[in-house]
Design an enzyme around this catalytic site. Structure first.
Site, PDB file in Angstrom:
ATOM      1  N   ARG A 131       0.831  -1.263   0.191  1.00 44.10           N
ATOM      2  CA  ARG A 131      -0.229   0.176  -0.061  1.00 44.10           C
ATOM      3  C   ARG A 131       0.374   1.681  -0.140  1.00 44.10           C
ATOM      4  O   ARG A 131       0.311   1.853  -0.468  1.00 44.10           O
ATOM      5  CB  ARG A 131      -1.072   0.062   1.373  1.00 44.10           C
ATOM      6  CG  ARG A 131      -1.752   1.008   1.420  1.00 44.10           C
ATOM      7  CD  ARG A 131      -2.717   1.211   2.418  1.00 44.10           C
ATOM      8  NE  ARG A 131      -3.535   2.555   2.859  1.00 44.10           N
ATOM      9  CZ  ARG A 131      -4.528   2.498   2.486  1.00 44.10           C
ATOM     10  NH1 ARG A 131      -5.218   2.168   1.567  1.00 44.10           N
ATOM     11  NH2 ARG A 131      -4.707   3.856   2.708  1.00 44.10           N
ATOM     12  N   TYR A 154     -11.373  -1.359   1.245  1.00 46.78           N
ATOM     13  CA  TYR A 154     -10.852  -1.375  -0.281  1.00 46.78           C
ATOM     14  C   TYR A 154     -11.101  -2.716   0.525  1.00 46.78           C
ATOM     15  O   TYR A 154     -11.331  -3.993  -0.682  1.00 46.78           O
ATOM     16  CB  TYR A 154      -9.356  -1.440  -0.683  1.00 46.78           C
ATOM     17  CG  TYR A 154      -9.607   0.119  -1.255  1.00 46.78           C
ATOM     18  CD1 TYR A 154     -10.025  -0.008  -2.101  1.00 46.78           C
ATOM     19  CD2 TYR A 154      -8.609   0.786  -0.515  1.00 46.78           C
ATOM     20  CE1 TYR A 154      -9.938   0.957  -2.520  1.00 46.78           C
ATOM     21  CE2 TYR A 154      -8.167   2.039  -1.243  1.00 46.78           C
ATOM     22  CZ  TYR A 154      -8.730   2.643  -2.573  1.00 46.78           C
ATOM     23  OH  TYR A 154      -8.656   3.758  -2.844  1.00 46.78           O
ATOM     24  N   LEU A 191      -7.125   7.794  -1.534  1.00 44.52           N
ATOM     25  CA  LEU A 191      -6.947   6.766  -1.142  1.00 44.52           C
ATOM     26  C   LEU A 191      -8.268   6.297   0.262  1.00 44.52           C
ATOM     27  O   LEU A 191      -7.983   7.214   1.203  1.00 44.52           O
ATOM     28  CB  LEU A 191      -5.583   5.647  -0.622  1.00 44.52           C
ATOM     29  CG  LEU A 191      -4.428   5.593  -1.470  1.00 44.52           C
ATOM     30  CD1 LEU A 191      -3.494   5.579  -1.581  1.00 44.52           C
ATOM     31  CD2 LEU A 191      -4.907   4.133  -2.733  1.00 44.52           C
ATOM     32  N   SER A 192      -8.617   4.889  -0.257  1.00 46.29           N
ATOM     33  CA  SER A 192      -9.559   5.077   0.880  1.00 46.29           C
ATOM     34  C   SER A 192      -9.094   4.023   2.102  1.00 46.29           C
ATOM     35  O   SER A 192      -8.224   3.600   1.574  1.00 46.29           O
ATOM     36  CB  SER A 192     -10.582   4.251   0.230  1.00 46.29           C
ATOM     37  OG  SER A 192     -11.619   4.620  -0.488  1.00 46.29           O
ATOM     38  N   ALA A 193      -9.447   4.514   3.615  1.00 42.13           N
ATOM     39  CA  ALA A 193      -9.889   3.399   4.094  1.00 42.13           C
ATOM     40  C   ALA A 193      -8.853   1.229   3.587  1.00 42.13           C
ATOM     41  O   ALA A 193      -9.748   1.366   3.353  1.00 42.13           O
ATOM     42  CB  ALA A 193      -9.717   3.749   5.636  1.00 42.13           C
TER      43      ALA A 193
END
Length: 384
Positions: free
Chosen positions: A38, A69, A63-65
């Site tokens: 990540r 995802y 970016l989402s948490a």
């Protein structure tokens, strides 16, 4: 949205935490998450935050948490050969993980509103393809990104097996999203503050399941000047015929993979800590004269430079050296059995360490009696 699991020291520890909290539940999803670090999708100055279960934004880059995802990947129920559309594809992190599961005969498309984000996504994609050992463990469905507003997709565009929308959808936009799906397809989207899974069970029938509460920024509505005609976003060709060369490369690589490794989970590589301040301490030159008194000095205690025989350079007398050894005795460890000492080193690091696995596929290709140019083609001209 995020913070559901504790922060990790590296990518593997983050995945461990997501598994323990039941956000990652399937082997396919776990392998995809472990395959891609990540932190590689962060700007360098923000990498220290990569393994926290939190969303990250810098300008248009977002970016989402990780927990979000994870739920998205599980809900999509991905399989090799499916077609996937990512609305608001962003950095390409999710699309790249999806591509590892879809395989060489899948379809992997993304629509992104901002040109600078598309450029950033392609930079990250190129870095992954050229340098990641994980690339050789999967036959990859490379994502293709186009710029535009995902609410203006051309009506003649094809429908997809799987669709994900990475921005908040209002109830009046739901039918538009549903029409992007084939019958039997799955749509995952944030709908009215709930991450929602919608399965198209028939031409006019749907099943809906609420997953978790989320908070997403809403979709950006298209902006048009008065009397101007909206500009439709053309998606890439759904099914592009592969060249004979590509088909041959896929076949050769698959055959070699079966002979050198066979199917199996991605090897787990854990480092004790990430960052410069947590570098693993290594004991070197076990047979050197530094070990004559059965003590080994950690590297931070050994003054440099050292000569070719691992002795100190300079003109210190024997008495001075003995005094220094006595003074530093408290910071040394008695050497015992090498295997026991190695195990002790690993325990001190805070985690059991695993050496980087040998890339068997790469070694096998390089050992083939083929022209170098053909070997490089089989390796996708990768740098590592």
């Amino acid at each position: 949205m995020g913070g559901a699991v504790s922060a990790g020291e590296d990518n593997d520890e983050l995945i461990d935490n997501l598994k323990e909290a039941q956000y990652i539940r399937s082997d396919l999803v776990e392998q995809a998450f472990r395959a891609i670090d990540r932190a590689d999708y962060y700007l360098e100055e923000f990498r220290d935050s990569a393994y926290k279960d939190l969303a990250w934004r810098h300008g248009n880059i977002h970016l989402s948490a990780p927990c979000i995802y994870s739920e998205v990947m599980e809900a999509l129920d991905l399989q090799p050969g499916l077609s996937f559309l990512n609305l608001g594809s962003g950095t390409g992190y999710l699309s790249t993980m999806v591509g590892l599961i879809l395989g060489p005969f899948g379809v992997n498309h993304g629509v992104e509103l901002h040109q600078d984000v598309i450029e950033y996504a392609y930079q990250k994609l190129e870095f992954f393809i050229k340098t990641s050992d994980s690339f050789d463990r999967f036959e990859f469905c490379e994502p293709c990104f186009v710029i535009g507003n995902c609410l203006e997709i051309a009506p003649e565009s094809g429908q997809y097996d799987r669709v994900y929308c990475g921005a908040g959808v209002q109830r009046e936009q739901e039918d538009y999203m549903k029409n992007l799906l084939k019958v039997g397809g799955i749509l995952v989207l944030p709908l009215e503050e709930k991450l929602t899974k919608i399965t198209r069970t028939g031409y006019n029938s749907w099943e809906t399941k609420k997953i978790i509460a989320v908070s997403f920024a809403p979709l950006v509505l298209p902006k048009h000047r008065d009397n101007s005609k909206p500009k439709a976003v053309p998606l890439p060709t759904m099914f592009e015929v592969r060249t004979l060369q590509d088909l041959a490369r896929i076949s050769i690589r698959l055959t070699l993979k079966k002979t050198v490794a066979g199917p199996g989970p991605l090897p787990r590589r854990r480092l004790a800590h990430s960052g410069e301040r947590f570098r693993r301490r290594r004991v070197q030159h076990r047979g050197s004269t530094l070990l004559s008194n059965r003590y080994v000095f950690m590297s931070r205690l050994i003054p440099g430079p050292m000569d070719n025989n691992n002795n100190r350079s300079g003109t210190d007398t024997e008495e001075e050296q003995e005094d220094e050894e006595v003074e530093e005795e408290g910071n040394c460890r008695v050497l015992g059995d090498p295997e026991e000492q190695e195990e002790e080193e690993r325990r001190e690091g805070g985690a059991l360490l695993h050496e980087a696995p040998v890339n068997l596929l790469r070694e096998r290709i390089l050992g083939l009696p083929l022209p170098e140019l053909l070997k490089m083609y089989l390796l996708h001209y990768r740098e590592k």
